[in-house]
Motif scaffolding. Sequence first.
Motif, PDB file in Angstrom:
ATOM      1  N   TRP A   1      40.410  31.310  48.460  1.00 37.70           N
ATOM      2  CA  TRP A   1      39.847  32.310  47.550  1.00 37.70           C
ATOM      3  C   TRP A   1      40.937  33.224  47.002  1.00 37.70           C
ATOM      4  CZ3 TRP A   1      35.040  31.503  45.988  1.00 37.70           C
ATOM      5  CH2 TRP A   1      34.212  30.714  46.789  1.00 37.70           C
ATOM      6  N   SER A   2      42.192  32.742  47.007  1.00 34.49           N
ATOM      7  CA  SER A   2      43.309  33.566  46.532  1.00 34.49           C
ATOM      8  C   SER A   2      43.143  33.974  45.077  1.00 34.49           C
ATOM      9  CB  SER A   2      44.635  32.811  46.707  1.00 34.49           C
ATOM     10  OG  SER A   2      44.939  32.641  48.067  1.00 34.49           O
TER      11      SER A   2
ATOM     12  N   ASP B   1      43.430  37.850  44.154  1.00 40.22           N
ATOM     13  CA  ASP B   1      44.576  38.298  43.357  1.00 40.22           C
ATOM     14  C   ASP B   1      44.174  38.917  42.023  1.00 40.22           C
ATOM     15  OD1 ASP B   1      46.269  37.426  45.338  1.00 40.22           O
ATOM     16  OD2 ASP B   1      46.665  35.480  44.399  1.00 40.22           O
ATOM     17  N   ASP B   2      42.933  38.748  41.626  1.00 40.59           N
ATOM     18  CA  ASP B   2      42.476  39.282  40.333  1.00 40.59           C
ATOM     19  C   ASP B   2      41.875  40.674  40.549  1.00 40.59           C
ATOM     20  OD1 ASP B   2      41.551  39.776  37.812  1.00 40.59           O
ATOM     21  OD2 ASP B   2      40.393  37.919  37.624  1.00 40.59           O
TER      22      ASP B   2
ATOM     23  N   ARG C   1      41.704  43.186  38.733  1.00 38.41           N
ATOM     24  CA  ARG C   1      40.982  43.776  37.603  1.00 38.41           C
ATOM     25  C   ARG C   1      39.503  43.417  37.661  1.00 38.41           C
ATOM     26  NH1 ARG C   1      39.383  42.144  32.595  1.00 38.41           N
ATOM     27  NH2 ARG C   1      40.341  40.093  32.896  1.00 38.41           N
ATOM     28  N   ARG C   2      39.198  42.161  38.034  1.00 44.06           N
ATOM     29  CA  ARG C   2      37.808  41.710  38.050  1.00 44.06           C
ATOM     30  C   ARG C   2      37.173  41.798  39.432  1.00 44.06           C
ATOM     31  NH1 ARG C   2      37.470  36.034  35.028  1.00 44.06           N
ATOM     32  NH2 ARG C   2      35.255  36.512  35.288  1.00 44.06           N
ATOM     33  N   LEU C   3      37.989  42.026  40.461  1.00 40.52           N
ATOM     34  CA  LEU C   3      37.471  42.027  41.821  1.00 40.52           C
ATOM     35  C   LEU C   3      36.369  43.069  42.044  1.00 40.52           C
ATOM     36  CD1 LEU C   3      37.665  40.690  44.559  1.00 40.52           C
ATOM     37  CD2 LEU C   3      39.556  42.225  45.132  1.00 40.52           C
ATOM     38  N   PRO C   4      36.487  44.296  41.507  1.00 37.81           N
ATOM     39  CA  PRO C   4      35.397  45.263  41.717  1.00 37.81           C
ATOM     40  C   PRO C   4      34.048  44.785  41.185  1.00 37.81           C
ATOM     41  CG  PRO C   4      37.381  46.395  41.006  1.00 37.81           C
ATOM     42  CD  PRO C   4      37.656  44.924  40.861  1.00 37.81           C
ATOM     43  N   LEU C   5      34.056  43.930  40.165  1.00 41.06           N
ATOM     44  CA  LEU C   5      32.797  43.395  39.651  1.00 41.06           C
ATOM     45  C   LEU C   5      32.115  42.536  40.710  1.00 41.06           C
ATOM     46  CD1 LEU C   5      30.857  43.006  37.234  1.00 41.06           C
ATOM     47  CD2 LEU C   5      32.250  41.021  36.579  1.00 41.06           C
ATOM     48  N   LEU C   6      32.909  41.754  41.452  1.00 47.07           N
ATOM     49  CA  LEU C   6      32.347  40.910  42.503  1.00 47.07           C
ATOM     50  C   LEU C   6      31.928  41.738  43.714  1.00 47.07           C
ATOM     51  CD1 LEU C   6      31.826  37.970  43.591  1.00 47.07           C
ATOM     52  CD2 LEU C   6      34.076  38.161  44.674  1.00 47.07           C
TER      53      LEU C   6
END
Length: 250
Positions: free
Chosen positions: A45-46, A50-51, A53-58
């Motif tokens: 799940w790297s 590593d993203d 910018r989009r991680l808070p959306l998940l």
Amino acid sequence: MTPPPPTAPLPLPRHVLGTEHPWQLVRDDFARLRTVFVYSRTDEWSAVADDERRLPLLLGHETARWRRLPATSARRRFVASRALVKHTAGALLGMPPHAVSLSSTSAGAPHLPASPWLRVSLSHTDDLVLAGFSTAGPVGVDVERSDRPLVAAGLPDAFCTADELAFLHDLPPHRRNAWAVRLWTLKEAYTKALGLGMRLPFPAFGFHFPSGRPSLRPPLGRPELQSPTWQFSTHGLYHPHYTASFALAS
């Protein structure tokens, strides 16, 4: 009394390779058995971890918790656990992963508040994450390193019944620890499925293995925990490095 109907065997755990996994295979398993078990390594799940910018959306409301984790390894394991749960649940529910709402019960177990009929259980050790999903009934999973030194540390005395201790004693010494780990993971999976965790003392119930398959000896005086339809299984993951056990009450 009419005996309960025969139950289908528990599904084999399926290795999920990250976001690009062929999710139709998971949906097919679930359509047949109403239950699915999945596992991944953290590094699979790297791309998600590593993203930033989009991680808070998940992660949603758990973003602050992720930011508070001190170590990079802990952060990546946290992301992998949430990514595995949300991508799998999304595949089963027909929605994007970021739309899956994930919370915790008062006992700390994962919970899907918008889809409570889809039960979920989660476990991890080292860089391995394991999850179970079911609409058939309460589900529990647990995974440990197969070489975790339970016997050398004298731990079976603290979590085994007298019958289980006798069973371990009768085994050749080189096999005792592997069976102790199997017993531990079965007990963890069972109590997670009950929603009790270690609030149910592990020596209060036990397992035996007629024909090699795990069978429950439930707690005495607790008829509500003595469902006749409990199913259990144990498998090696990345064999022989990890021992994973699964529990389902249908």
